[in-house]
Design a protein around this motif. Structure first.
Motif, PDB file in Angstrom:
ATOM      1  N   TYR A   1      -2.249 -10.427   0.675  1.00 56.47           N
ATOM      2  CA  TYR A   1      -2.232  -9.001   0.314  1.00 56.47           C
ATOM      3  C   TYR A   1      -0.908  -8.467   0.815  1.00 56.47           C
ATOM      4  N   ASP A   2      -0.075  -8.002  -0.105  1.00 53.62           N
ATOM      5  CA  ASP A   2       1.235  -7.451   0.242  1.00 53.62           C
ATOM      6  C   ASP A   2       1.268  -5.984  -0.173  1.00 53.62           C
ATOM      7  N   ALA A   3       1.741  -5.140   0.717  1.00 54.03           N
ATOM      8  CA  ALA A   3       1.698  -3.704   0.422  1.00 54.03           C
ATOM      9  C   ALA A   3       2.793  -2.946   1.144  1.00 54.03           C
ATOM     10  N   ILE A   4       3.188  -1.849   0.536  1.00 53.69           N
ATOM     11  CA  ILE A   4       4.041  -0.851   1.184  1.00 53.69           C
ATOM     12  C   ILE A   4       3.134   0.324   1.526  1.00 53.69           C
ATOM     13  N   ILE A   5       3.125   0.713   2.799  1.00 54.56           N
ATOM     14  CA  ILE A   5       2.143   1.656   3.325  1.00 54.56           C
ATOM     15  C   ILE A   5       2.834   2.923   3.816  1.00 54.56           C
ATOM     16  N   ASN A   6       2.230   4.065   3.551  1.00 57.18           N
ATOM     17  CA  ASN A   6       2.830   5.334   3.972  1.00 57.18           C
ATOM     18  C   ASN A   6       2.433   5.692   5.405  1.00 57.18           C
ATOM     19  N   LYS A   7       2.875   6.848   5.865  1.00 56.89           N
ATOM     20  CA  LYS A   7       2.644   7.230   7.265  1.00 56.89           C
ATOM     21  C   LYS A   7       1.201   7.603   7.554  1.00 56.89           C
TER      22      LYS A   7
ATOM     23  N   GLY B   1      -1.202   5.607   6.516  1.00 61.83           N
ATOM     24  CA  GLY B   1      -1.914   4.341   6.444  1.00 61.83           C
ATOM     25  C   GLY B   1      -2.516   4.069   5.089  1.00 61.83           C
ATOM     26  N   GLU B   2      -1.915   4.639   4.035  1.00 62.12           N
ATOM     27  CA  GLU B   2      -2.417   4.440   2.676  1.00 62.12           C
ATOM     28  C   GLU B   2      -1.424   3.577   1.897  1.00 62.12           C
ATOM     29  N   PRO B   3      -1.918   2.590   1.120  1.00 64.76           N
ATOM     30  CA  PRO B   3      -1.008   1.741   0.352  1.00 64.76           C
ATOM     31  C   PRO B   3      -0.383   2.487  -0.831  1.00 64.76           C
ATOM     32  N   LEU B   4       0.926   2.387  -0.942  1.00 64.79           N
ATOM     33  CA  LEU B   4       1.649   2.985  -2.067  1.00 64.79           C
ATOM     34  C   LEU B   4       1.893   1.969  -3.173  1.00 64.79           C
ATOM     35  N   LEU B   5       1.948   0.699  -2.799  1.00 60.53           N
ATOM     36  CA  LEU B   5       2.158  -0.399  -3.746  1.00 60.53           C
ATOM     37  C   LEU B   5       1.388  -1.599  -3.217  1.00 60.53           C
ATOM     38  N   GLU B   6       0.685  -2.292  -4.100  1.00 58.10           N
ATOM     39  CA  GLU B   6      -0.093  -3.455  -3.703  1.00 58.10           C
ATOM     40  C   GLU B   6       0.151  -4.613  -4.659  1.00 58.10           C
ATOM     41  N   THR B   7       0.328  -5.799  -4.098  1.00 59.37           N
ATOM     42  CA  THR B   7       0.440  -7.020  -4.889  1.00 59.37           C
ATOM     43  C   THR B   7       0.028  -8.174  -3.986  1.00 59.37           C
TER      44      THR B   7
ATOM     45  N   PHE C   1       6.074  -2.299   5.326  1.00 56.44           N
ATOM     46  CA  PHE C   1       5.908  -3.301   4.275  1.00 56.44           C
ATOM     47  C   PHE C   1       5.205  -4.477   4.953  1.00 56.44           C
ATOM     48  N   VAL C   2       4.017  -4.876   4.481  1.00 52.02           N
ATOM     49  CA  VAL C   2       3.237  -5.898   5.188  1.00 52.02           C
ATOM     50  C   VAL C   2       2.858  -7.062   4.279  1.00 52.02           C
TER      51      VAL C   2
ATOM     52  N   ILE D   1      -9.698  -8.918  -2.345  1.00 53.07           N
ATOM     53  CA  ILE D   1      -8.431  -8.979  -1.611  1.00 53.07           C
ATOM     54  C   ILE D   1      -7.951  -7.563  -1.292  1.00 53.07           C
ATOM     55  N   LYS D   2      -8.048  -6.677  -2.261  1.00 53.67           N
ATOM     56  CA  LYS D   2      -7.670  -5.277  -2.023  1.00 53.67           C
ATOM     57  C   LYS D   2      -8.484  -4.687  -0.878  1.00 53.67           C
ATOM     58  N   GLU D   3      -9.790  -4.922  -0.929  1.00 57.53           N
ATOM     59  CA  GLU D   3     -10.668  -4.364   0.102  1.00 57.53           C
ATOM     60  C   GLU D   3     -10.331  -4.933   1.471  1.00 57.53           C
ATOM     61  N   ALA D   4     -10.124  -6.257   1.544  1.00 58.77           N
ATOM     62  CA  ALA D   4      -9.790  -6.887   2.821  1.00 58.77           C
ATOM     63  C   ALA D   4      -8.452  -6.384   3.347  1.00 58.77           C
ATOM     64  N   GLY D   5      -7.463  -6.273   2.459  1.00 60.30           N
ATOM     65  CA  GLY D   5      -6.151  -5.788   2.876  1.00 60.30           C
ATOM     66  C   GLY D   5      -6.206  -4.360   3.398  1.00 60.30           C
TER      67      GLY D   5
END
Length: 423
Positions: A202-208, A210-216, A263-264, A246-250
């Motif tokens: 699960y790869d994501a860019i997260i805002n301040k 703690g919400e994902p802005l982009l997920e892949t 970015f995680v 995967i989305k839920e786990a991430g």
């Protein structure tokens, strides 16, 4: 905004994070031990100033560099490398200079030590393998008898599959502890049962907030541990759409680990079969969290998969706490295939480009520091259909028959060839 980027020139593609910041009006200040003359002209244009230290591992030198930038430009808003190797040093610098936009030293155990990560997986309600911190041979034998062989031994604070062992029996366990006793192994190790699973991320860019802005995310069907230890072929691919579990786990991991403005890259096993004490076939099991982008050229693969610019998306998050960069609605499978010099492949560069030239997005020889784990040279391509991608993998990794290789010793290094587009 004053942003100090640690090691902006290595890996080479990290200069594009700086480019994205510069485009968003950020004052980008670079610190590294690379001579200024060796920086690309594109990177030089992104940096307001560059401070070269003799050794980036020397904290006092880097501390002095940050102090200089603070004196000259005022309060520093961000300190970041986006690199696992510098994660702890980044946190120490933030702590010492009261930079709050990132992890502090108190956060390091949960994001670096595999044994501590498991406590947060429990908080996220994600199953994970039982873990034993390596101490005495007797305790190691007791743990192995409880979970059964094979077991995996790896550094508690480590990156990827480096210094990782698969131990099949008590004889191999005795050998490992023998090396440990002789002082050949100096790190703190953990022991876990072997998990027969496919790695998915699960790869994501997260805002301040703690919400994902982009997920892949990506899938690695092979064993990375075997690829590293046996120096075999490597391949993995970005999926066009993440599965819901995967989305839920991430997202649960984001909350449990308290991740903000990052970015995680989170890794999970998807079990290939029922495993006692672990879970059922198809279930996700926590492997490890990485509080930085996936390594190597994976950010570029994300770009090819989504027709976007994740370097700029990350810079948008830093400056605007949202993503301004556009992305296409259509998504693709994007695959990485790493070849090794030691093999003789059935299809040469001309064959590959002749058949897949319209699909190939990148192809290059890899620097030695990366090649050990990722292959001596790589090819990245994208496809709309999974079957096409699988045929491409098979085509690139097909070896010559034994008859064609007659007289060539196993493991012999062949002449180096690099996939590249002919002019």
């Amino acid at each position: 905004m004053n942003f100090i980027f640690i090691s902006p020139g290595f890996p080479e593609n990290y200069q594009y994070f700086c480019k994205g910041l510069k485009k968003n009006g950020v004052n980008v200040l670079g610190i590294a031990d690379m001579p200024y003359e060796e920086l690309s002209e594109e990177l030089k244009a992104c940096l307001t100033e560059y401070y070269r230290v003799d050794q980036l591992q020397n904290y006092e030198e880097v501390l002095k560099a940050v102090g200089f930038f603070t004196f000259k430009y005022g309060k520093i808003d961000w300190i970041e490398s986006n690199n696992e190797f510098w994660l702890e040093q980044d946190a120490k610098l933030r702590t010492d200079f009261h930079v709050t936009t990132g992890f502090q030293m108190d956060d390091m155990d949960k994001v670096k030590r595999k044994s501590v990560m498991k406590l947060y997986y429990q908080k996220a309600k994600i199953p994970c393998a039982p873990c034993h911190i390596v101490t005495t041979l007797e305790e190691g034998k007791e743990f192995a008898s409880q979970v059964g062989y094979p077991v995996i031994v790896k550094p508690d604070n480590g990156v990827g599959a480096n210094h990782t062992w698969r131990i099949e029996n008590e004889r191999e366990l005795n050998a490992f502890y023998g090396e440990l006793k002789e002082g050949q192994l100096t790190e703190c190790y953990v022991m876990e049962p072997f998990i027969d699973g496919e790695i998915c991320s699960y790869d994501a860019i997260i805002n301040k907030e703690g919400e994902p802005l982009l997920e892949t995310g990506n899938i690695t069907p092979i064993s990375i541990m075997d690829a590293v230890n046996e120096q075999s072929d490597v391949y993995f691919y970005i999926v066009p759409e993440l599965k819901e579990d995967i989305k839920e786990a991430g997202r649960n991991c984001i909350k449990a680990f308290g991740v903000k403005s990052r970015f995680v890259h989170f890794e999970f096993f998807r079990l290939k079969k029922d495993q006692k004490g672990i879970g059922k076939k198809g279930q996700l099991v926590g492997l490890e969290v990485n509080m930085r982008p996936s390594g190597g050229y994976t950010p570029d693969m994300m770009n090819f998969s989504m027709d976007t610019d994740v370097y700029q998306c990350w810079a948008d998050m830093v400056v605007f706490d949202s993503i301004k960069t556009t992305r296409a609605k259509e998504t693709y499978y994007c695959v990485y295939v790493g070849r090794r010099w030691k093999y003789e492949y059935a299809h040469d560069d001309k064959d590959v480009w002749g058949k897949y030239g319209s699909n190939i997005k990148m192809a290059t020889e890899l620097p030695e520091v990366i090649a050990y784990g990722m292959g001596d040279y790589m090819c990245i391509a994208r496809f709309k259909e999974k079957q096409e991608m699988e045929e491409f993998i098979q085509f690139l990794l097909e070896k010559k028959t034994e008859e064609k290789q007659k007289g060539i010793k196993k493991g012999q290094i062949r002449g180096k060839k690099v996939l590249k587009r002919e002019k």
